[in-house]
Every structure is written in structure tokens, then in C-alpha cells.
Design an enzyme around this catalytic site. Structure first.
Site, PDB file in Angstrom:
ATOM      1  N   SER A 145       0.843  -1.204   0.000  1.00 49.92           N
ATOM      2  CA  SER A 145       0.000   0.000   0.000  1.00 49.92           C
ATOM      3  C   SER A 145       0.873   1.246   0.000  1.00 49.92           C
ATOM      4  O   SER A 145       0.618   2.215  -0.737  1.00 49.92           O
ATOM      5  CB  SER A 145      -0.874   0.043   1.258  1.00 49.92           C
ATOM      6  N   THR A 146       1.911   1.220   0.826  1.00 46.05           N
ATOM      7  CA  THR A 146       2.801   2.363   1.018  1.00 46.05           C
ATOM      8  C   THR A 146       3.512   2.777  -0.264  1.00 46.05           C
ATOM      9  O   THR A 146       3.910   3.930  -0.419  1.00 46.05           O
ATOM     10  CB  THR A 146       3.844   1.983   2.098  1.00 46.05           C
ATOM     11  N   TYR A 195      -1.884 -10.921   2.741  1.00 44.73           N
ATOM     12  CA  TYR A 195      -1.884  -9.526   3.219  1.00 44.73           C
ATOM     13  C   TYR A 195      -3.329  -9.125   3.493  1.00 44.73           C
ATOM     14  O   TYR A 195      -4.120  -8.989   2.562  1.00 44.73           O
ATOM     15  CB  TYR A 195      -1.239  -8.629   2.161  1.00 44.73           C
ATOM     16  N   LYS A 218       0.517 -10.790   6.768  1.00 44.95           N
ATOM     17  CA  LYS A 218       0.715  -9.394   7.187  1.00 44.95           C
ATOM     18  C   LYS A 218      -0.651  -8.881   7.581  1.00 44.95           C
ATOM     19  O   LYS A 218      -1.544  -8.754   6.737  1.00 44.95           O
ATOM     20  CB  LYS A 218       1.299  -8.571   6.043  1.00 44.95           C
ATOM     21  N   THR A 224      -2.795  -6.034   8.918  1.00 45.80           N
ATOM     22  CA  THR A 224      -2.940  -4.616   9.231  1.00 45.80           C
ATOM     23  C   THR A 224      -4.363  -4.370   9.714  1.00 45.80           C
ATOM     24  O   THR A 224      -5.265  -4.052   8.941  1.00 45.80           O
ATOM     25  CB  THR A 224      -2.578  -3.742   8.016  1.00 45.80           C
ATOM     26  N   GLY A 251       0.758  -5.005  11.262  1.00 47.96           N
ATOM     27  CA  GLY A 251       0.875  -3.983  10.226  1.00 47.96           C
ATOM     28  C   GLY A 251       0.709  -2.541  10.673  1.00 47.96           C
ATOM     29  O   GLY A 251       0.935  -1.639   9.875  1.00 47.96           O
ATOM     30  N   ASP A 260       2.145   0.382  12.674  1.00 52.04           N
ATOM     31  CA  ASP A 260       3.375   0.776  13.358  1.00 52.04           C
ATOM     32  C   ASP A 260       3.106   1.343  14.755  1.00 52.04           C
ATOM     33  O   ASP A 260       3.926   1.193  15.655  1.00 52.04           O
ATOM     34  CB  ASP A 260       4.110   1.863  12.550  1.00 52.04           C
ATOM     35  N   SER A 282       5.198   1.260   7.246  1.00 59.55           N
ATOM     36  CA  SER A 282       5.676   2.358   6.416  1.00 59.55           C
ATOM     37  C   SER A 282       6.649   3.276   7.147  1.00 59.55           C
ATOM     38  O   SER A 282       7.607   3.771   6.545  1.00 59.55           O
ATOM     39  CB  SER A 282       4.485   3.182   5.929  1.00 59.55           C
TER      40      SER A 282
HETATM   41  O1  MN9 Z   1       0.568  -1.728   6.350  1.00 64.34           O
HETATM   42  C1  MN9 Z   1       0.875   0.559   6.792  1.00 64.34           C
HETATM   43  N1  MN9 Z   1      -0.490   0.732   6.390  1.00 64.34           N
HETATM   44  C2  MN9 Z   1      -0.889   1.667   5.528  1.00 64.34           C
HETATM   45  C3  MN9 Z   1       1.203  -0.869   6.827  1.00 64.34           C
HETATM   46  O2  MN9 Z   1      -0.164   2.520   5.106  1.00 64.34           O
HETATM   47  C4  MN9 Z   1      -2.288   1.647   5.100  1.00 64.34           C
HETATM   48  C5  MN9 Z   1       1.213   1.133   8.169  1.00 64.34           C
HETATM   49  O3  MN9 Z   1       2.601   1.086   8.295  1.00 64.34           O
HETATM   50  C6  MN9 Z   1       0.711   2.559   8.378  1.00 64.34           C
HETATM   51  O4  MN9 Z   1       1.115   3.387   7.311  1.00 64.34           O
HETATM   52  C7  MN9 Z   1       1.234   3.176   9.665  1.00 64.34           C
HETATM   53  C8  MN9 Z   1       0.657   4.550   9.915  1.00 64.34           C
HETATM   54  O5  MN9 Z   1      -0.732   4.466  10.155  1.00 64.34           O
HETATM   55  O6  MN9 Z   1       0.940   2.332  10.732  1.00 64.34           O
END
Ligand code: MN9
Length: 305
Positions: A59-60, A148, A176, A178, A200, A202, A219
Site C-alpha cells: 500500500s505504502t 496480506y 501481514k 494490518t 501492520g 506501526d 511504512s
Molecule cells: O501496512 C501501513 N499501512 C498503511 C502498513 O499505510 C495503510 C502502516 O505502516 C501505516 O502506514 C502506519 C501509519 O498508520 O501504521
């Protein structure tokens, strides 16, 4: 040891427990072109911060704003840059399974250590259709495979029972995850003790680890990977006050990043680190001047090592 259970064949790197960065995508030429030099610099920047691996094309990475050829360029550039120094996971999910299949083959050819994919979304597929999708995709290359799950963006969620079925498909080694329901995550870990469940979000990695997550993929590691390293090291030595102190520091930055837009904020922070990332692609707007000022202050306060 879990890492022994999933030790892949051949010269693949094991997906060791730890903190993985979900890579961003640098653009040049008004966001037309992937900035391959900056992408290489970003890979090195993450390795310097001692992240345990890279999650590529998630996604990032603004993946769903990229044509197939650009996704190929990113997968290949990252593999060339990392050059076997850390494990690489390729996210190949797409609206169209044919695209996922082609990208999985590209990733396998480029030397990736694992494949991962969101479920296809937009159309509301039946459970058996989604399970069939994962069975076929995970069987395609023989590489270890991670589901994911990010229901907030895909609109697709699986029950613990369904996810357990997916985790038991051939080649599927983990997930993964999230999602911020840590009750559900713990249930999943308990039901699948040999699977690698990565957290997922952070901002709650410590909660994930406390509830049994194997690692984290996120991310904000791109700019504060070294703090995740410290958090993981503290957790591994049962130093909970130090782990919590790190999570707090990590979150002080995340609050501001979320306020001004996660991807554009991270890109600006990397600009400040000397890696030219460019803006996000439309329909994302560029970071505002107010956002730049706020983030520059946070950069100075929290990220000047
Ligand atoms: O999957 C990321 N999800 C999205 C991982 O970007 C949608 C996270 O790392 C988030 O960016 C991070 C900030 O909300 O936790």
C-alpha cells in the site's frame, strides 16, 4: 524455532522475525518515472537503519496508482539494489489475478524470498473464490507466501476460521495483518502457532508483539527503522520500559504523519534525509506548507541522530 520451520529451499533468505519496512516509491519527471537512483538510496537507507527485511509494492508504495510496467521496474530495482543483503517480500496483489500471477513470476525471477498479496477487491467475491485465488497464487512459484490482510483499505476481511484455512494452504507461511483488533490477532496466533504473523500498524507494534506477533511490517520504518530496531531489541531482552519508551517516541512522529497524510509526510521526511522522493501521484495532493513546517520541526526533534 519458527525460522527453521520456514527455512526456504535453495539460496533464499529466511524470513526472520523482526521489523520490515514497507517501501515507498520515489518519482521523478513529474511523477511519470520511477526514480531508480532514489529507490536504491532508500533501500540502503533502510539497511543502514538495520531493518530486518523489505516489503515491496505494498500500500505504502502507491502500488494501485501504477501500471504493470512500473510495478515490474520497482520489483527489479529493489532486488538489484538489495543484492541479497536482506530478505525481500514482493506484494503482487491486484484487482485482477492475472496481473498478480505475472508479477509473482517477475518477483521469483528477480530473486525475491517471498510473495505476498492482498485479496482481489471491488467486486464482492465469495469466500470460496478468494480461497481459490490464494491457493492458485501461492502455488505458482513455490516461494513462501504471506497473505496480506488490510480490511480498512480492501473492504475484505476474513474470520479466524477462514484465515486459518488460508494459512494452511500449500506454501502459505504467514500473514501481514494490518488491523487493530489484537484480540482477533492473538486468537489467530494461538490457532496457528507455526505461522509467521506480522503486525501492520506501526503505532501499536508493541501491542502486537505482546500478543504474539512474529514481527512487524510498516511504512514509518523508512524514517524511523532504527527506533523499531531498538524496540525489538528491548522486547527480546524483556526490557518493557525501554520498549514502551521507544513505541512512544515512534508514535509522537506518527501522530503528525497521519495528520498531514502518511505517504506524502514520509516522503518529505526522506527528502530531508537527502533522498529525493517526489510527491505522491494524483489523486493524492502534495504536502501542504503547514505540513512541511510541522514535519521539519519533528525531523529536527525526533530524527536527528
Ligand atoms: O501496512 C501501513 N499501512 C498503511 C502498513 O499505510 C495503510 C502502516 O505502516 C501505516 O502506514 C502506519 C501509519 O498508520 O501504521
Amino acid at each position: 524455532m519458527l525460522s527453521e520451520i520456514i527455512q526456504p529451499q535453495g539460496n533464499k533468505m529466511p524470513l526472520n522475525s523482526g521489523s520490515y519496512a514497507a517501501l515507498l516509491t520515489p518519482y521523478s519527471n513529474s511523477r511519470e518515472t520511477i526514480n531508480e537512483d532514489a529507490l536504491e538510496a532508500l533501500v540502503n537507507h533502510n539497511i543502514d537503519q538495520k531493518v530486518d527485511g523489505l516489503y515491496v509494492g505494498g500500500s505504502t508504495a502507491e502500488t494501485f496508482l501504477q501500471a504493470f510496467e512500473k510495478r515490474v521496474t520497482i520489483l527489479q530495482t529493489v532486488a538489484r539494489s538489495a543484492n541479497g543483503r536482506i530478505p525481500l517480500i514482493a506484494q503482487v496483489g491486484d484487482l485482477n489475478p492475472r496481473v498478480s500471477n505475472r508479477l509473482a513470476r517477475v518477483a521469483a525471477d528477480a530473486g525475491y524470498d517471498a510473495i505476498s498479496a492482498i485479496p482481489p477487491f471491488y467486486y464482492q467475491y465469495e469466500w470460496h473464490e478468494l480461497k481459490d485465488f490464494y491457493r492458485k497464487l501461492a502455488g505458482l512459484t513455490g516461494l513462501p507466501f504471506l497473505i496480506y490482510s488490510i480490511p480498512s483499505l480492501t473492504g475484505v476481511s476474513f474470520s479466524t476460521q477462514q484465515m486459518t484455512e488460508l494459512l494452511n494452504l500449500p506454501n502459505v507461511v504467514g500473514l501481514k495483518n494490518t488491523a487493530s483488533d489484537y484480540f482477533a490477532m492473538e486468537e489467530l496466533v494461538r490457532a496457528n502457532p507455526t505461522k509467521l504473523i506480522f503486525d501492520g500498524y506501526d503505532q501499536a507494534v508493541l501491542a502486537g508483539l505482546a500478543m504474539g506477533a512474529y514481527g512487524a511490517i510498516g511504512s514509518t520504518q523508512n524514517v524511523q527503522g532504527y527506533k523499531f530496531r531498538a524496540l525489538f531489541d528491548a522486547f527480546a531482552t524483556n526490557d518493557m520500559p525501554a520498549a514502551l519508551a521507544m513505541q512512544r517516541e515512534i508514535n509522537e512522529l506518527i501522530v503528525v504523519i497521519i495528520e498531514h497524510g502518511v505517504f506524502r509526510s514520509l516522503k518529505y521526511l526522506l527528502d530531508l534525509e537527502g533522498i529525493p522522493m517526489g510527491d505522491c501521484r494524483e489523486p493524492f495532493h502534495p504536502l501542504t506548507e503547514v505540513g512541511k513546517t510541522a514535519l521539519a520541526i519533528m525531523h529536527e526533534r525526533l530524527l536527528s541522530r
